[in-house]
Design an enzyme around this catalytic site. Structure first.
Site, PDB file in Angstrom:
ATOM      1  N   GLN A 158      -2.420  22.135 -11.178  1.00  0.00           N
ATOM      2  CA  GLN A 158      -1.986  22.817 -10.081  1.00  0.00           C
ATOM      3  C   GLN A 158      -1.274  21.973  -9.004  1.00  0.00           C
ATOM      4  O   GLN A 158      -0.345  22.191  -8.277  1.00  0.00           O
ATOM      5  CB  GLN A 158      -3.240  23.298  -8.995  1.00  0.00           C
ATOM      6  CG  GLN A 158      -3.884  24.385  -9.676  1.00  0.00           C
ATOM      7  CD  GLN A 158      -3.231  25.332  -9.813  1.00  0.00           C
ATOM      8  OE1 GLN A 158      -2.644  26.199  -8.859  1.00  0.00           O
ATOM      9  NE2 GLN A 158      -2.612  25.749 -10.953  1.00  0.00           N
ATOM     10  N   HIS A 163       2.683  22.152  -8.810  1.00  0.00           N
ATOM     11  CA  HIS A 163       3.342  23.227  -8.404  1.00  0.00           C
ATOM     12  C   HIS A 163       4.259  22.630  -7.221  1.00  0.00           C
ATOM     13  O   HIS A 163       5.198  23.174  -7.023  1.00  0.00           O
ATOM     14  CB  HIS A 163       2.222  23.959  -7.773  1.00  0.00           C
ATOM     15  CG  HIS A 163       2.011  25.218  -8.642  1.00  0.00           C
ATOM     16  ND1 HIS A 163       2.753  26.367  -9.196  1.00  0.00           N
ATOM     17  CD2 HIS A 163       0.885  25.343  -9.297  1.00  0.00           C
ATOM     18  CE1 HIS A 163       2.109  27.015  -9.945  1.00  0.00           C
ATOM     19  NE2 HIS A 163       1.141  26.818 -10.028  1.00  0.00           N
ATOM     20  N   GLU A 182      -8.305  28.903  -3.552  1.00  0.00           N
ATOM     21  CA  GLU A 182      -7.455  29.823  -4.301  1.00  0.00           C
ATOM     22  C   GLU A 182      -8.158  29.850  -5.684  1.00  0.00           C
ATOM     23  O   GLU A 182      -8.417  31.211  -6.226  1.00  0.00           O
ATOM     24  CB  GLU A 182      -6.176  29.638  -4.359  1.00  0.00           C
ATOM     25  CG  GLU A 182      -5.422  30.464  -4.982  1.00  0.00           C
ATOM     26  CD  GLU A 182      -3.805  30.070  -5.348  1.00  0.00           C
ATOM     27  OE1 GLU A 182      -3.083  30.991  -5.803  1.00  0.00           O
ATOM     28  OE2 GLU A 182      -3.660  28.798  -5.260  1.00  0.00           O
ATOM     29  N   HIS A 183      -8.290  29.008  -6.485  1.00  0.00           N
ATOM     30  CA  HIS A 183      -8.595  28.828  -7.852  1.00  0.00           C
ATOM     31  C   HIS A 183      -9.864  28.102  -7.915  1.00  0.00           C
ATOM     32  O   HIS A 183     -10.025  27.028  -7.309  1.00  0.00           O
ATOM     33  CB  HIS A 183      -7.698  28.254  -8.836  1.00  0.00           C
ATOM     34  CG  HIS A 183      -6.167  29.275  -8.900  1.00  0.00           C
ATOM     35  ND1 HIS A 183      -5.252  28.365  -8.081  1.00  0.00           N
ATOM     36  CD2 HIS A 183      -5.878  29.986  -9.455  1.00  0.00           C
ATOM     37  CE1 HIS A 183      -4.275  29.175  -8.261  1.00  0.00           C
ATOM     38  NE2 HIS A 183      -4.627  30.076  -9.193  1.00  0.00           N
ATOM     39  N   ASP A 237      -3.281  32.098 -14.942  1.00  0.00           N
ATOM     40  CA  ASP A 237      -1.837  31.852 -14.308  1.00  0.00           C
ATOM     41  C   ASP A 237      -0.883  32.806 -15.329  1.00  0.00           C
ATOM     42  O   ASP A 237       0.128  33.268 -14.955  1.00  0.00           O
ATOM     43  CB  ASP A 237      -1.264  30.280 -14.315  1.00  0.00           C
ATOM     44  CG  ASP A 237      -1.402  29.914 -12.920  1.00  0.00           C
ATOM     45  OD1 ASP A 237      -1.845  30.610 -12.010  1.00  0.00           O
ATOM     46  OD2 ASP A 237      -1.210  28.649 -12.757  1.00  0.00           O
ATOM     47  N   HIS A 291     -11.251  69.005  21.625  1.00  0.00           N
ATOM     48  CA  HIS A 291     -12.053  68.886  20.156  1.00  0.00           C
ATOM     49  C   HIS A 291     -13.181  69.735  20.237  1.00  0.00           C
ATOM     50  O   HIS A 291     -13.600  70.574  19.141  1.00  0.00           O
ATOM     51  CB  HIS A 291     -12.717  67.400  20.279  1.00  0.00           C
ATOM     52  CG  HIS A 291     -11.601  66.246  19.817  1.00  0.00           C
ATOM     53  ND1 HIS A 291     -10.786  66.039  20.720  1.00  0.00           N
ATOM     54  CD2 HIS A 291     -11.653  65.597  18.705  1.00  0.00           C
ATOM     55  CE1 HIS A 291      -9.961  64.964  19.906  1.00  0.00           C
ATOM     56  NE2 HIS A 291     -10.459  64.667  19.007  1.00  0.00           N
TER      57      HIS A 291
END
Length: 427
Positions: free
Chosen positions: A255, A258, A322-323, A356, A415
């Site tokens: 990661q 990235h 996230e992960h 992924d 109504h």
């Protein structure tokens, strides 16, 4: 990586802070580009493509010939790998289909719910230093299964005006309707307002850098929905002495590579294991082609020791990764009690890389703590639920008085009248 021993709860928010710019630093740029695209359309988009990507394009639309040419540069082995991943992603997302939900709430009152596809969707595929053709699979496959009519893909070109061959091959394989060479804020603005070249869409999907994330959030102010705030990637691993230090180090680095604004965290109940992982990272990072970028992310990352798994869980839920990888002897404790995570990976042989690419789950996930409130992309992301109801004469007689009383109590006479008129005809 900085090692932190038994941090005080009062310090957690500071320790777990992401290495991102504040929204205030980005919003001015995003607003300026949005305003320009809204006023000047493709002319503005072309200007920013040249400015940010160094590409002066004759046409921003990818031609059929370009797609055919791109396919020639993809090896048969990679084509097979992409097709295998596609099958797994299809299998997982097809399993998420639900049937019509029908209920007779009272006698004569039938209510039901059905899913309908979002007709026009825009997919943002990051390019740059790592063209993410895997994201094409993750977004296009569920869009096709859901039945979306128009699937528009935007991805930034390189300085030669080209999109990565892998992205073009995967896009045509999955059935993308239109591919456009545009990235960054200007791509999100184009999908939001629509131009002569870029169709306006109803919902925008896909990860990106901090600028793209803020641009997507701005798009919602103009009536365009988004999947979620999805910015720089992040990973948290919880591990004890039963884990393998070289595996954990490789996951953290997967990661970190990235980008410089990515973040990885190890939470462990073993000081010895933390030291082992630290050493492994120092050794493994030297062999990475993207080691300079990974090192910047590692410099923003943490190794956190806590004494108990209960405290570890609290730290993880506060961070909302996230992960999230679980490599402990008591994995069920974390599986059963995790509340905030985008996607969870369990055991020594479940690297985050599997999600992924090819295991089948979706890798477009909420970052920056948004997993406290958002889900990752799934089949429902590409649909909306429509409710239906049909009331018979008997049903109106059964529920009419209830509606009249409630409408009158709210002071909404029209109504009430809508029901009273019908009841008079039925009595």
């Amino acid at each position: 990586m900085k090692t932190i021993i038994n941090p005080k709860r009062s310090d957690w928010s500071k320790i777990l802070k992401r290495p991102t710019q504040t929204v205030e630093n980005i919003e001015n740029t995003v607003n300026e580009i949005f305003n320009d695209v809204q006023r000047n359309g493709d002319k503005a988009i072309s200007k920013y493509t040249e400015l940010f990507d160094g590409a002066k394009l004759e046409s921003a639309i990818v031609s059929k010939k370009e797609i055919e040419e791109a396919s020639k540069f993809i090896s048969e082995d990679l084509k097979t790998a992409i097709q295998t991943a596609k099958l797994n992603i299809e299998a997982f997302h097809k399993a998420q289909k639900t049937e019509r939900v029908t209920v007779e709430t009272s006698q004569g009152i039938n209510c039901w719910q059905e899913k309908r596809p979002i007709q026009k969707v825009g997919l943002y595929i990051p390019g740059g230093t790592a063209p993410l053709f895997s994201t094409v699979l993750m977004l296009t496959v569920p869009a096709k299964i859901a039945g979306c009519n128009d699937i528009v893909l935007c991805s930034p070109p390189n300085s030669k005006g080209k999109i990565a061959n892998e992205i073009l091959y995967t896009a045509q394989l999955c059935g993308v309707t239109k591919i456009i060479k545009v990235g960054g804020i200007q791509a999100i603005a184009g999908l939001t307002f629509g131009t002569k070249l870029i169709p306006q869409v109803y919902k925008i999907f896909g990860p990106g850098n901090q600028f793209v994330t803020v641009a997507k959030q701005l798009a919602t102010k103009f009536g365009v929905a988004i999947d979620m705030p999805a910015g720089p990637s992040e990973l948290l691993v919880v591990a004890d002495d039963t884990a393998k230090a070289n595996y954990v180090a490789s996951d953290l680095l997967s990661q970190a590579e990235h980008g410089a604004d990515s973040q990885v965290i190890l939470v462990s109940t073993s000081k010895g294991f933390i030291n082992e992982v630290k050493l492994e990272i120092e050794q493994q990072i030297l062999k990475l082609p993207r080691r300079d970028m990974a090192q910047k992310a590692i410099d923003n990352s943490k190794l956190i020791y806590v004494e108990t798994h209960d405290v570890a869980l609290d730290v993880i839920n506060e961070y909302a990764p996230e992960h999230f990888i679980i490599c402990t002897s008591n994995e069920d404790f974390y599986i059963d009690n995790i509340s905030n995570a985008g996607s969870v990976f369990i055991g020594n042989y479940t690297p985050e890389s599997a999600g992924d690419y090819a295991s089948g789950t979706n890798h477009t996930l909420p970052t920056n703590g948004f997993s406290k409130a958002y889900s990752g992309v799934n089949l429902d992301s590409f649909t909306k639920s429509i409710t239906f109801q049909k009331i018979s004469k008997e049903g109106m007689l059964n529920i009419g008085k209830t509606i009249e009383l409630m409408a009158e109590a709210e002071g909404l006479q029209a109504h009430k009248n809508a029901v009273t008129l019908r009841l008079k005809d039925l009595q």
